[in-house]
Design an enzyme around this catalytic site. Sequence first.
Site, short mmCIF file in Angstrom:
data_model
loop_
_atom_site.label_atom_id
_atom_site.label_comp_id
_atom_site.label_asym_id
_atom_site.label_seq_id
_atom_site.Cartn_x
_atom_site.Cartn_y
_atom_site.Cartn_z
N GLY B 41 86.49 -17.90 84.92
CA GLY B 41 86.04 -17.20 83.72
C GLY B 41 84.57 -17.46 83.42
O GLY B 41 83.82 -16.55 83.06
N ARG B 71 82.42 -27.12 87.57
CA ARG B 71 82.57 -25.72 88.01
C ARG B 71 82.25 -24.72 86.92
O ARG B 71 82.45 -23.53 87.11
CB ARG B 71 84.02 -25.48 88.48
CG ARG B 71 84.47 -26.35 89.61
CD ARG B 71 85.91 -26.13 90.00
NE ARG B 71 86.87 -26.19 88.91
CZ ARG B 71 87.24 -27.31 88.31
NH1 ARG B 71 86.74 -28.46 88.67
NH2 ARG B 71 88.10 -27.29 87.32
N SER B 107 96.42 -17.13 73.72
CA SER B 107 96.93 -16.91 75.07
C SER B 107 96.89 -15.42 75.35
O SER B 107 96.79 -14.60 74.41
CB SER B 107 98.36 -17.43 75.17
OG SER B 107 99.23 -16.56 74.49
N ALA B 127 102.68 -16.29 85.95
CA ALA B 127 103.27 -15.68 84.76
C ALA B 127 102.21 -14.98 83.92
O ALA B 127 102.41 -13.84 83.46
CB ALA B 127 103.98 -16.75 83.94
N CYS B 164 100.45 -2.83 92.17
CA CYS B 164 100.00 -3.81 91.19
C CYS B 164 100.39 -5.21 91.64
O CYS B 164 101.00 -5.41 92.69
CB CYS B 164 100.55 -3.48 89.81
SG CYS B 164 102.33 -3.73 89.63
N CYS B 167 104.00 -5.70 92.33
CA CYS B 167 104.45 -5.12 93.61
C CYS B 167 104.29 -6.11 94.76
O CYS B 167 104.94 -5.94 95.80
CB CYS B 167 103.64 -3.86 93.95
SG CYS B 167 103.89 -2.48 92.85
N CYS B 183 109.62 -27.78 84.69
CA CYS B 183 109.09 -29.14 84.63
C CYS B 183 108.98 -29.65 83.20
O CYS B 183 109.10 -30.82 82.94
CB CYS B 183 107.73 -29.21 85.30
SG CYS B 183 107.85 -29.20 87.09
#
Lengths: 88, 253
Positions: B41, B71, B107, B127, B164, B167, B183
């Site tokens: 980002g 980074r 989020s 996700a 997409c 897929c 977890c």
Amino acid sequence: MPIKITVRNVSNGATIRMEVEPADKVCDIIDSAADFWNKDAGAYVLKKGKKLLRGSDTVAEINLVTDDVLEMIPDPEGGCRWGSPGLC
Amino acid sequence: MDLAVGSADGDRYDRQKRIWWMDMDAVSSARVLVAGAGALGNEALKDLVLAGFRRIDVADMDAVEVSNLSRCALFTDADVGRSKCLVAASRASAMAPGADVRPLESSVQDIDVWDYDIALGCLDNIAARLHVNAYCMHHRIPYVDGGTDGMRGKVQTVLPGGPCIQCTVNRTHVREMERRFSCTGGGSMYVPRMASDITTTAVIAAMQVREALKIASGRRDLCISNITYYDGSLCEMFNAAADIDPGCPNHTG
């Protein structure tokens, strides 16, 4: 009748020969290869030529024939830290 | 646009305009979502603003950590503990006159309005990618997804009507998603500490922004078909074409 194919690990160039049946799925091939190479848990995809193979497709559906070479590619997930970190 | 005598070096985007297909007016007016203000980002925001994008939203809900600093060009030591998207938006806005980078401290699941022209996925889990992908497919927003793992990376360009992210996932992706949720349970997510370095991040984010420039300039025909994989240790890249999955929920109904 089994079809003998080669799976190439693009991470290190290693190859394995595998016998697959027409009803085997692409995901079965990924699992077997990952298991053989003791790969860490993670996401992988298989490519035949320039085509990415769908995990749910069968060997018959993708028209695999003996001596075909498939490439197994790790599917990178990272980019930022998203969500609540925790320890497994 | 007319060129005044002797003015070429006074135009911030003179060199970029020499790329014949680049439409700088369209680039500056395009609305862009950057999902994630981490390593990818940061690089994507920097490149977007320098490339002439002006209307950008950046979404992230995390705080800056020391381990991010190797980074992230937009963060400094003094930012540790501060909101990633607030810091990133502020620093990126200051990089070019007229840049309006707005922070969304949430989020991706909490983004309500999907009125973007382009979305860049700078996320770290499947996700979240599938969520952004689904909304982009629904709103017909071109989505450029980036991912890295150590020296490896990939860029997947999803154009409306084409294959997409959904897929191209298989049960290894699903297993990975389940592993993360199982977890910790309770809806929170385990995020492993993955290998990452700025050189790979920079390559992948740059490719994402290049795709955004093509899309904004009306040159979708130049976009990746459909995924580019990058191996930084060998400096190799290759493309793979995907098919639409007839069972993909984003392509049915």
